[in-house]
Write a protein that holds these residues in place. Sequence first.
Motif, mmCIF file in Angstrom:
data_model
loop_
_atom_site.group_PDB
_atom_site.id
_atom_site.type_symbol
_atom_site.label_atom_id
_atom_site.label_comp_id
_atom_site.label_asym_id
_atom_site.label_seq_id
_atom_site.Cartn_x
_atom_site.Cartn_y
_atom_site.Cartn_z
ATOM 1 N N UNK A 1 0.778 -1.229 0.000
ATOM 2 C CA UNK A 1 0.000 0.000 0.000
ATOM 3 C C UNK A 1 0.815 1.287 0.000
ATOM 4 N N UNK A 2 2.121 1.169 -0.047
ATOM 5 C CA UNK A 2 2.975 2.366 -0.055
ATOM 6 C C UNK A 2 2.659 3.224 -1.269
ATOM 7 N N UNK A 3 2.582 4.529 -1.059
ATOM 8 C CA UNK A 3 2.328 5.478 -2.142
ATOM 9 C C UNK A 3 3.568 6.341 -2.314
ATOM 10 N N UNK A 4 4.047 6.414 -3.532
ATOM 11 C CA UNK A 4 5.219 7.229 -3.850
ATOM 12 C C UNK A 4 4.845 8.258 -4.905
ATOM 13 N N UNK A 5 5.402 9.450 -4.771
ATOM 14 C CA UNK A 5 5.226 10.472 -5.792
ATOM 15 C C UNK A 5 6.126 10.158 -6.974
ATOM 16 N N UNK A 6 5.610 10.434 -8.159
ATOM 17 C CA UNK A 6 6.387 10.305 -9.391
ATOM 18 C C UNK A 6 5.838 11.336 -10.362
#
Length: 122
Positions: free
Chosen positions: A80-85
Amino acid sequence: MTKYEREIYNIILTSHEHLTPAEIYDKLVKIYPGVVQATVYNNLNKLCESGLVRRVSVEGMQDRYDTVQRHDHLICRKCGRIMDISFEDLTLPLRRQLGEDFISYDLKVFYICPECRKKNTS
């Protein structure tokens, strides 16, 4: 803007994470010990409605909150980790395809993050 609204806004702006309401509450209660969770939810709704922050909704996960600066998200289907890209801006191609203006778009790319891939091979 109320003191709570301002502080919640600052918490979101200065965070390098995509915070849940509970995580925002944990930070806010350190500053305002008498605050209740309902205050966080109410102010998050106000901030979203006013366009100052955005809600990141993913099916099966608790909503998280983020800045409105244009960027996209990578979301791990395992943890469930959310990373900006930042992908190429799709505004012009979308306008051409739709034949008209639109309010906004929210691109989420689902994948398995390197940490989860590593766990599966161990």
